[in-house]
Write a protein that holds these residues in place. Sequence first.
Motif, PDB file in Angstrom:
ATOM      1  N   SER A   1       0.842  -1.206   0.000  1.00 31.20           N
ATOM      2  CA  SER A   1       0.000   0.000   0.000  1.00 31.20           C
ATOM      3  C   SER A   1       0.868   1.244   0.000  1.00 31.20           C
ATOM      4  N   GLN A   2       1.927   1.229   0.801  1.00 29.34           N
ATOM      5  CA  GLN A   2       2.845   2.371   0.838  1.00 29.34           C
ATOM      6  C   GLN A   2       3.545   2.536  -0.505  1.00 29.34           C
TER       7      GLN A   2
ATOM      8  N   VAL B   1       4.546  20.580  -0.981  1.00 27.86           N
ATOM      9  CA  VAL B   1       3.179  20.097  -1.195  1.00 27.86           C
ATOM     10  C   VAL B   1       3.154  18.572  -1.239  1.00 27.86           C
ATOM     11  N   ILE B   2       4.133  17.967  -1.880  1.00 22.91           N
ATOM     12  CA  ILE B   2       4.198  16.504  -1.935  1.00 22.91           C
ATOM     13  C   ILE B   2       4.354  15.945  -0.528  1.00 22.91           C
TER      14      ILE B   2
ATOM     15  N   GLN C   1       1.821  13.399   1.182  1.00 16.03           N
ATOM     16  CA  GLN C   1       2.271  12.129   1.753  1.00 16.03           C
ATOM     17  C   GLN C   1       1.731  11.949   3.169  1.00 16.03           C
ATOM     18  N   ALA C   2       1.732  13.022   3.943  1.00 16.24           N
ATOM     19  CA  ALA C   2       1.201  12.958   5.312  1.00 16.24           C
ATOM     20  C   ALA C   2      -0.297  12.646   5.303  1.00 16.24           C
ATOM     21  N   GLU C   3      -1.023  13.235   4.356  1.00 17.12           N
ATOM     22  CA  GLU C   3      -2.457  12.970   4.266  1.00 17.12           C
ATOM     23  C   GLU C   3      -2.735  11.531   3.852  1.00 17.12           C
TER      24      GLU C   3
ATOM     25  N   LEU D   1       2.365   9.532  -5.641  1.00 18.92           N
ATOM     26  CA  LEU D   1       3.023  10.803  -5.334  1.00 18.92           C
ATOM     27  C   LEU D   1       4.106  11.142  -6.351  1.00 18.92           C
ATOM     28  N   ALA D   2       4.833  10.136  -6.818  1.00 20.93           N
ATOM     29  CA  ALA D   2       5.861  10.390  -7.839  1.00 20.93           C
ATOM     30  C   ALA D   2       5.222  10.904  -9.127  1.00 20.93           C
TER      31      ALA D   2
END
Length: 165
Positions: free
Chosen positions: A45-46, A74-75, A79-81, A53-54
């Motif tokens: 999943s990660q 912003v990325i 990623q945190a979200e 994200l990439a």
Amino acid sequence: MRLLILLCTLAFAAPALAQAPKPIDPAALAQAKVFLEKSGSAAVSQQMVSGILAAQKASLERANPGKTAEINEVIGLMQAEFAKEIPAMIDAMAAVYAGHFTKDELAEVTAFYDSPVGRKMVKEMPQIVAETLTVAQTFGQKIAVEVLSKLKPEFEKRKLKTSKP
């Protein structure tokens, strides 16, 4: 009159009954979470999130040349979200497995991941997923070009464009 009331009741209740999810055994759900952990599904999943994200970063860089620092910020926020949502996704995936397998069946499958070959599978799976995605993309693009070429007369007959001019 009673028949009419009964029919109306069934008419309104039937969709609700058809859509009611079947109850999930809490023990099966717990075992499904163990299975997902041992099988490396969280890591996969990660890996999916990293791929998303990439791709988003590349798209933002094309649309915003020279703004690398801002894009990276912003990325990082994105990623945190995403990271906040992964536990809920794992829970939902566990519910799917628990809906298809009993606690005992899931325990048997989980036992595989405790074996040497199961641990190797978990270790190798991220690389296997990456390689198979590349294979799938390559074949998908090749097949799409061939299919579009083969069906070009059908598109033309229907006055359909296959891409923007």
